[in-house]
Design an enzyme around this catalytic site. Sequence first.
Site: not given
Length: 437
Positions: A85, A149, A152, A254, A261, A264, A327
Amino acid sequence: MRISVIGCGYLGAVHASAMAELGHEVVGIDVDEAKITALSEGRTPFFEPGLPEVLTSAMASGRLRFSTNIADAAGAEVHFVAVGTPQKKGSHAADLTYVNAAVEALLPHLNVGDLIVGKSTVPVGTAARLAAVIEASGSGATLAWNPEFLREGFAVQDTIAPDRLVYGVPEGLAGDRAVAQLNEVYASAIDTQTPLVVTDYATAELVKVAANAFLATKISFINAMAEIAEVSGADVTQLADAIGYDTRIGRRFLNAGVGFGGGCLPKDIRAFTARAEELGRGESVAFLKEVDAINLRRRQRVVDLTVSALGRPVYNAKVAVLGLSFKPHSDDVRDSPALDVAVQLRGLGADVVATDPQAIENSRSRHPQITYSTNIEETLRGADAVVLVTEWPEFKSIDPSWAAELVTTRTIVDGRNTLDAAAWRAAGWTYYGLGRP
Ligand code: UDX
């Protein structure tokens, strides 16, 4: 149980493989022939730790197959819809073309009592609309919404042993039956007392976007504190440690730096804002625009810091960029702050050489104007400044004394606050973190 998974992208390929690994008989379906050929041959079309092993073992068990033909979904009792989506072009809203098309395509192949399970992240209200479409088709199938949930880099683990399950189901007998069917699908997680929330469609849809909105807000909160730290001389990493000891706050998510990025968080907060506006409640999540703005400012901050740290004109300065994926442990460069920083520096005329353990090919196809190297030593050689933007272990473990011998100027911008600043300074580097002295 016989299961079909419609959409074999990141989510679907992992879900199909994991469900087969758990003992179900699974067919994964996608319109992309190249993807289906790769998966059928046991090759994963993207990098995800642990997935090749699960895919290979599931294929060998004979319980997993892939197809481009939606008719092969016939005979399965549960049909997962796991298509993308993406953000609509020219708008912040989610593009539901693929979800709508997947449900429409499934309709002729359904049997009475089948369960369609939406996994895609959708604007609240989508499930109710699709349930009406399914009802009107007379197929006798039921719709449930079951958000995922998965993160990656941990996708297989998150799918096989999720930290919670959420089922959005209709009221009454159809809902009860849907819960029983999903409990059979997730029998191993249910057996290990995984928390389960059974709710209505709207809540299930909102759980997913609310979770991502919360995580994005947490990151932007600490990045906002980094901005204040930068003008007051405070250290945001110590501040995060100190507030993180409060268990109501918690230290995770934190980490101040170049920001979030990926496929999602950025698109989900924008789609949430767009949907809330459609529902006449734009003001309720107006703060997410601020969350987005803070996030994008951090990329600019890394670029500005690098340019000012150079001590020479940026034009033709050699800048070594460590990291391209959004990441570590991922080859995903969708909305990647790291790639964005490399592109912006190149746009300013810097001679950018970038490296990443997994994301070079995906970056090169989008931005061929950047020079890529698979070798850290080659990337660093002759650099006028080094910028670390993805905290891969390979970069964290660079020896600052070794690196010092390779570069022209010992300037490092640590866009993830991940290096040992004292060790780098001791090796003669001028070290810049984000929100810390
Ligand atoms: C996210 C959600 O975590 C997951 O539950 C949901 O299903 C999909 O979206 P993912 O996109 O894989 O997962 O990445 P995540 O680990 O959440 O990190 C998102 C971004 O935030 C990364 O760019 C990461 O570098 C950044 N981040 C994370 C920070 O900048 N600071 C932090 O403290 C944590």
